[in-house]
Design a protein around this motif. Structure first.
Motif: not given
Length: 475
Positions: A345-353, A397-403, A460-464
């Motif tokens: 998940g992107p939350e782990w990758a972003a936080f670690a960097c 991934r966020v964009s896929q849910g926005i019409e 607090c906000f990155i990732g599902s």
């Protein structure tokens, strides 16, 4: 499952339709485009301050910062919105990429022959427009062709061109400037654009490959016997369908189960509306903020580092280029963090960097050892570069849910956010270094403060399922 009727033609033999439309070739082409873009951007870093001094200019750090400002502002503010809207409205990727490369060649010739500083600024503006093409349309091309479960890794591999170009540029610039004079670095860049142009001409977009029964999003050829197909070459959430293909003299009939995209109509909404839609999502908004912070942090040191190394350790342009080359380690970080983002998940990758890169921004303040400085600089760049993969995957991934939101739209916003940060960074860095008693200390402390802010936001906000939410559930 539903049954969909699709008419396709057989692909002409010997033209390489499968590999030219494959997601790995799209990734390679975009990686090469990003590499050449950053090569052209950074090759002047160790060269321009000394060249401006030779022309009789003063306060060259600030002037170099303005050249970077001309590049990044033209890359993101004016050209990005129309490029993103055009690419999505007409569903085209290859043509904008080719036009952008031709603009890059023209800008390098102009910059090479520029008699005055004003002409240099105009050339950098043209170069920035070229950059906007690859960063907006190129990333969208990867998302079009790549299966969703591999998206982070492919974006990460493409992003490695950012590090490679940033590393080759300053080192090659310093060496070529010393050996061949001012024109040497620009001839080197033009030679690279020839290779880049060949790759862009060979690209086959997914919509074109689909006509011939080739789908770049195939994952398991052995299971589907090379006959997997997608009903729609546009991006979107996947669902299970059954594809019928009817055959006459040049057509075939098959029933093949495959994961396909839901049809998406070409979008005509503006980039401003897209940005407003994305701000409704905390995940997207934080990804945009992290992109802005990355732009500031990446470019705030570039106009000041050559002069800092010269002032403290007496390095010339060649040795400054070698210090940039020492950060060759980051070339693997975006690919690694992209792969890790797909797995965990992107939350782990972003936080670690972010958390692992924080201490090294402080170490750069020290003036006791050049070796320590070089090591700290390389490690800082490693973790800073790695943040791009989870950010770009998160936005996709966020964009896929926005019409109505396409990949070019969302990366247009990404481009603008990075551009604002990258425009502010060199201006602030150059002015701080020229006007403050200890400008380098101030620059490093500002970068450290930005990293701390980004750590809090990503947790607090990155990732599902953000990290703070995970920890709260365990209580």
């Amino acid at each position: 499952m539903s049954t969909l009727n699709v008419h396709i033609s057989r692909a002409p033999s010997g033209l390489g339709y499968r590999w030219r439309s494959s997601y790995w070739f799209a990734t390679f082409t975009v990686m090469l485009g990003i590499l050449v873009d950053l090569l052209a951007c950074t090759i002047i870093i160790p060269v321009m301050p000394f060249h401006l001094e030779q022309l009789g200019y003063r306060r060259v750090s600030a002037l170099t910062g303005w050249l970077l400002f001309a590049y990044v502002s033209s890359s993101y503010y004016l050209p990005t919105p129309p490029i993103a809207v055009f690419s999505e409205r007409y569903n085209t990727r290859r043509m904008p990429l080719i036009i952008g490369l031709l603009l890059l060649v023209g800008s390098q010739v102009m910059l090479m022959e520029a008699p005055t500083y004003a002409v240099m600024c105009v050339a950098r503006i043209l170069q920035g427009i070229s950059s906007a093409m690859v960063w907006t349309v190129g990333l969208a091309l990867i998302c079009d062709a790549t299966p969703e479960k591999l998206l982070g890794g492919q974006l990460g591999i493409a992003m490695s061109g950012l590090s490679i170009g940033s590393l080759i540029g300053p080192a090659a610039g310093g060496a070529l400037f010393t050996q061949f004079g001012y024109r040497g670095p620009f001839i080197f860049v033009i030679a690279w654009t020839v290779v880049d142009l060949i790759a862009r001409l060979l690209i086959i977009e997914r919509k074109e490959a689909f006509v011939y029964g080739v789908d770049p999003q195939e994952v398991d050829k052995s299971e589907n016997q090379g006959k997997e197909m997608s009903i729609n070459p546009n991006s979107g959430p996947r669902d299970q369908s059954l594809v019928n293909v009817e055959e006459s003299d040049t057509r075939m009939t098959l029933n093949v189960p495959h994961v396909v995209d839901k049809p998406r109509n070409p979008s005509k909404i503006s980039i401003l509306v897209i940005f407003l839609e994305l701000t409704k999502s905390s995940r997207a908004l934080v990804a945009v903020i992290l992109t802005f912070a990355y732009g500031v942090g990446k470019l705030i040191q570039e106009p000041t580092l050559p002069l800092h190394l010269q002032d403290v350790w007496g390095l010339n342009s060649v040795k400054v280029g070698l210090v940039f080359l020492a950060s060759v380690v980051p070339t693997l970080s975006t690919a690694l963090t992209g792969w890790y983002s797909d797995k965990k998940g992107p939350e782990w990758a972003a936080f670690a960097c972010l958390i692992l890169g924080l201490p090294w921004s402080v170490v750069l303040i020290l003036k006791k050892s050049l070796a320590l400085f070089v090591v700290a600089f390389a490690i800082q760049k490693f973790f800073a570069s790695g943040i791009l993969s989870p950010i770009t995957a998160e936005l996709a991934r966020v964009s896929q849910g926005i019409e109505g939101v396409g990949y070019a739209h969302v990366y247009g916003v990404f481009n603008i956010a990075f551009g604002v940060g990258a425009a502010v960074g060199p201006l602030v860095g150059g002015q701080m270094y020229d006007n403050l008693t200890n400008g380098w200390l101030a620059v490093c402390l500002l970068v450290t403060s930005l990293i701390v802010l980004c750590i809090l936001l990503s947790a607090c906000f990155i990732g599902s399922d953000p990290l703070v939410k995970k920890l709260w559930k365990r209580r």
